[in-house]
Design a protein around this motif. Structure first.
Motif, PDB file in Angstrom:
ATOM      1  N   GLU A  67       0.820  -1.217   0.000  1.00  0.00           N
ATOM      2  CA  GLU A  67       0.000   0.000   0.000  1.00  0.00           C
ATOM      3  C   GLU A  67       0.851   1.263   0.000  1.00  0.00           C
ATOM      4  N   LYS A  68       1.905   1.301   0.799  1.00  0.00           N
ATOM      5  CA  LYS A  68       2.757   2.487   0.844  1.00  0.00           C
ATOM      6  C   LYS A  68       3.658   2.597  -0.397  1.00  0.00           C
ATOM      7  N   ALA A  69       3.904   1.466  -1.062  1.00  0.00           N
ATOM      8  CA  ALA A  69       4.858   1.454  -2.183  1.00  0.00           C
ATOM      9  C   ALA A  69       4.193   1.519  -3.549  1.00  0.00           C
ATOM     10  N   LYS A  70       2.863   1.620  -3.595  1.00  0.00           N
ATOM     11  CA  LYS A  70       2.160   1.596  -4.889  1.00  0.00           C
ATOM     12  C   LYS A  70       2.715   2.617  -5.889  1.00  0.00           C
ATOM     13  N   THR A  71       2.853   3.834  -5.453  1.00  0.00           N
ATOM     14  CA  THR A  71       3.324   4.899  -6.349  1.00  0.00           C
ATOM     15  C   THR A  71       4.733   4.597  -6.849  1.00  0.00           C
ATOM     16  N   TYR A  72       5.622   4.215  -5.924  1.00  0.00           N
ATOM     17  CA  TYR A  72       7.006   3.935  -6.312  1.00  0.00           C
ATOM     18  C   TYR A  72       7.111   2.677  -7.173  1.00  0.00           C
ATOM     19  N   THR A  73       6.237   1.714  -6.904  1.00  0.00           N
ATOM     20  CA  THR A  73       6.218   0.507  -7.741  1.00  0.00           C
ATOM     21  C   THR A  73       5.782   0.856  -9.161  1.00  0.00           C
ATOM     22  N   ALA A  74       4.765   1.695  -9.294  1.00  0.00           N
ATOM     23  CA  ALA A  74       4.308   2.125 -10.622  1.00  0.00           C
ATOM     24  C   ALA A  74       5.412   2.892 -11.354  1.00  0.00           C
ATOM     25  N   ILE A  75       6.116   3.742 -10.640  1.00  0.00           N
ATOM     26  CA  ILE A  75       7.228   4.475 -11.244  1.00  0.00           C
ATOM     27  C   ILE A  75       8.329   3.496 -11.668  1.00  0.00           C
ATOM     28  N   GLY A  76       8.641   2.549 -10.792  1.00  0.00           N
ATOM     29  CA  GLY A  76       9.659   1.547 -11.092  1.00  0.00           C
ATOM     30  C   GLY A  76       9.307   0.712 -12.306  1.00  0.00           C
ATOM     31  N   VAL A  77       8.049   0.282 -12.394  1.00  0.00           N
ATOM     32  CA  VAL A  77       7.600  -0.501 -13.544  1.00  0.00           C
ATOM     33  C   VAL A  77       7.691   0.345 -14.816  1.00  0.00           C
ATOM     34  N   SER A  78       7.324   1.594 -14.732  1.00  0.00           N
ATOM     35  CA  SER A  78       7.404   2.477 -15.900  1.00  0.00           C
ATOM     36  C   SER A  78       8.852   2.671 -16.359  1.00  0.00           C
ATOM     37  N   ILE A  79       9.733   2.917 -15.420  1.00  0.00           N
ATOM     38  CA  ILE A  79      11.150   3.089 -15.772  1.00  0.00           C
ATOM     39  C   ILE A  79      11.703   1.792 -16.350  1.00  0.00           C
ATOM     40  N   TYR A  80      11.351   0.670 -15.746  1.00  0.00           N
ATOM     41  CA  TYR A  80      11.795  -0.638 -16.248  1.00  0.00           C
ATOM     42  C   TYR A  80      11.315  -0.850 -17.684  1.00  0.00           C
ATOM     43  N   PHE A  81      10.068  -0.506 -17.949  1.00  0.00           N
ATOM     44  CA  PHE A  81       9.514  -0.635 -19.301  1.00  0.00           C
ATOM     45  C   PHE A  81      10.292   0.237 -20.291  1.00  0.00           C
ATOM     46  N   VAL A  82      10.546   1.485 -19.918  1.00  0.00           N
ATOM     47  CA  VAL A  82      11.269   2.400 -20.799  1.00  0.00           C
ATOM     48  C   VAL A  82      12.693   1.891 -21.065  1.00  0.00           C
ATOM     49  N   LEU A  83      13.374   1.425 -20.024  1.00  0.00           N
ATOM     50  CA  LEU A  83      14.735   0.923 -20.204  1.00  0.00           C
ATOM     51  C   LEU A  83      14.761  -0.320 -21.103  1.00  0.00           C
ATOM     52  N   ASN A  84      13.792  -1.206 -20.930  1.00  0.00           N
ATOM     53  CA  ASN A  84      13.763  -2.403 -21.783  1.00  0.00           C
ATOM     54  C   ASN A  84      13.365  -2.077 -23.216  1.00  0.00           C
ATOM     55  N   MET A  85      12.516  -1.088 -23.406  1.00  0.00           N
ATOM     56  CA  MET A  85      12.211  -0.646 -24.776  1.00  0.00           C
ATOM     57  C   MET A  85      13.463  -0.041 -25.410  1.00  0.00           C
ATOM     58  N   ALA A  86      14.205   0.740 -24.638  1.00  0.00           N
ATOM     59  CA  ALA A  86      15.457   1.313 -25.155  1.00  0.00           C
ATOM     60  C   ALA A  86      16.447   0.206 -25.509  1.00  0.00           C
ATOM     61  N   LEU A  87      16.504  -0.826 -24.692  1.00  0.00           N
ATOM     62  CA  LEU A  87      17.386  -1.966 -24.971  1.00  0.00           C
ATOM     63  C   LEU A  87      16.965  -2.675 -26.255  1.00  0.00           C
ATOM     64  N   THR A  88      15.689  -2.896 -26.422  1.00  0.00           N
ATOM     65  CA  THR A  88      15.183  -3.554 -27.635  1.00  0.00           C
ATOM     66  C   THR A  88      15.478  -2.710 -28.870  1.00  0.00           C
ATOM     67  N   ILE A  89      15.231  -1.425 -28.785  1.00  0.00           N
ATOM     68  CA  ILE A  89      15.518  -0.517 -29.906  1.00  0.00           C
ATOM     69  C   ILE A  89      17.016  -0.514 -30.200  1.00  0.00           C
ATOM     70  N   TRP A  90      17.835  -0.500 -29.174  1.00  0.00           N
ATOM     71  CA  TRP A  90      19.283  -0.533 -29.345  1.00  0.00           C
ATOM     72  C   TRP A  90      19.721  -1.789 -30.113  1.00  0.00           C
ATOM     73  N   ILE A  91      19.201  -2.932 -29.694  1.00  0.00           N
ATOM     74  CA  ILE A  91      19.585  -4.197 -30.329  1.00  0.00           C
ATOM     75  C   ILE A  91      19.120  -4.245 -31.784  1.00  0.00           C
ATOM     76  N   ILE A  92      17.901  -3.820 -32.050  1.00  0.00           N
ATOM     77  CA  ILE A  92      17.345  -3.923 -33.405  1.00  0.00           C
ATOM     78  C   ILE A  92      17.933  -2.879 -34.353  1.00  0.00           C
ATOM     79  N   TYR A  93      18.005  -1.631 -33.920  1.00  0.00           N
ATOM     80  CA  TYR A  93      18.357  -0.555 -34.839  1.00  0.00           C
ATOM     81  C   TYR A  93      19.819  -0.114 -34.803  1.00  0.00           C
ATOM     82  N   PHE A  94      20.538  -0.406 -33.737  1.00  0.00           N
ATOM     83  CA  PHE A  94      21.920   0.042 -33.657  1.00  0.00           C
ATOM     84  C   PHE A  94      22.909  -1.116 -33.779  1.00  0.00           C
ATOM     85  N   GLU A  95      22.663  -2.227 -33.089  1.00  0.00           N
ATOM     86  CA  GLU A  95      23.564  -3.365 -33.205  1.00  0.00           C
ATOM     87  C   GLU A  95      23.384  -4.073 -34.548  1.00  0.00           C
ATOM     88  N   LYS A  96      22.161  -4.264 -34.965  1.00  0.00           N
ATOM     89  CA  LYS A  96      21.836  -4.849 -36.274  1.00  0.00           C
ATOM     90  C   LYS A  96      22.614  -6.122 -36.583  1.00  0.00           C
TER      91      LYS A  96
END
Length: 184
Positions: A67-96
């Motif tokens: 209950e106390k961590a809901k906000t921080y968990t949502a932020i953490g999940v969002s940051i995790y999603f963004v970092l993994n999308m950046a990783l996927t984009i890096w692998i597909i478009y830059f490493e090739k």
């Protein structure tokens, strides 16, 4: 006798490709090339940051309760999603498909490999990155592996030597399927 741990299933294209990629890295190291780790470093950094964010969000949730961590968990999940999308984009478009970047005597090369699903052909592209001169050739995996599933280094080493020589000395060329230069 070959090491039984290095025996591959000849029907597994990902295994054949990965083993060939690994062998090319060893061949280039043996030829005096110094590997450049920029692409790998960025991939590892993005992955490492993702794990830190997930661990921090999970740890905070564990210590203070959901209950106390809901906000921080949502932020953490969002940051995790963004970092993994950046990783996927890096692998597909830059490493090739880049399996190696290295330098020797002031010449920088980049080696990329691909295979197509259900087709046992290894497609290799070598680029001299300072001049953007490149060569590309395809060979069957049967030329690098014996019937027992062990890699045969000599034909692979000769092929990669020819490709690097054509890029570093001759300029932009294209190789035939058998690995010989096409006439300009």
């Amino acid at each position: 006798m070959p090491n039984p741990k290095n025996k591959l299933n000849l029907s597994s294209l990902p295994d054949l490709k990965n083993a060939t990629d690994d062998e090319i890295v060893k061949i280039l190291a043996g030829k005096g090339y110094t590997q450049i780790f920029n692409l790998i470093d960025i991939r590892l950094t993005l992955g490492f940051l993702s794990v830190i964010v997930a661990a921090a969000a999970g740890g905070y949730d564990y210590y203070v309760g959901f209950e106390k961590a809901k906000t921080y968990t949502a932020i953490g999940v969002s940051i995790y999603f963004v970092l993994n999308m950046a990783l996927t984009i890096w692998i597909i478009y830059f490493e090739k498909g880049t399996i190696y970047q290295g330098s020797k005597d002031g010449k920088k090369i980049s080696v990329m490999s691909t295979t197509k699903k259900y087709t046992p052909i290894y497609d290799l592209k070598v680029t001299e990155t300072t001049t953007s001169q490149s060569t590309q050739a395809k060979k069957s995996f049967t030329e690098f592996f014996d019937s027992n599933g062990y890699i045969v280094r000599k034909p692979l080493e000769e092929w990669i030597d020819g490709m690097i020589t054509s890029v570093v000395q001759d300029g932009r060329t294209t190789m035939n399927k058998d690995g010989r230069k096409k006439q300009k």
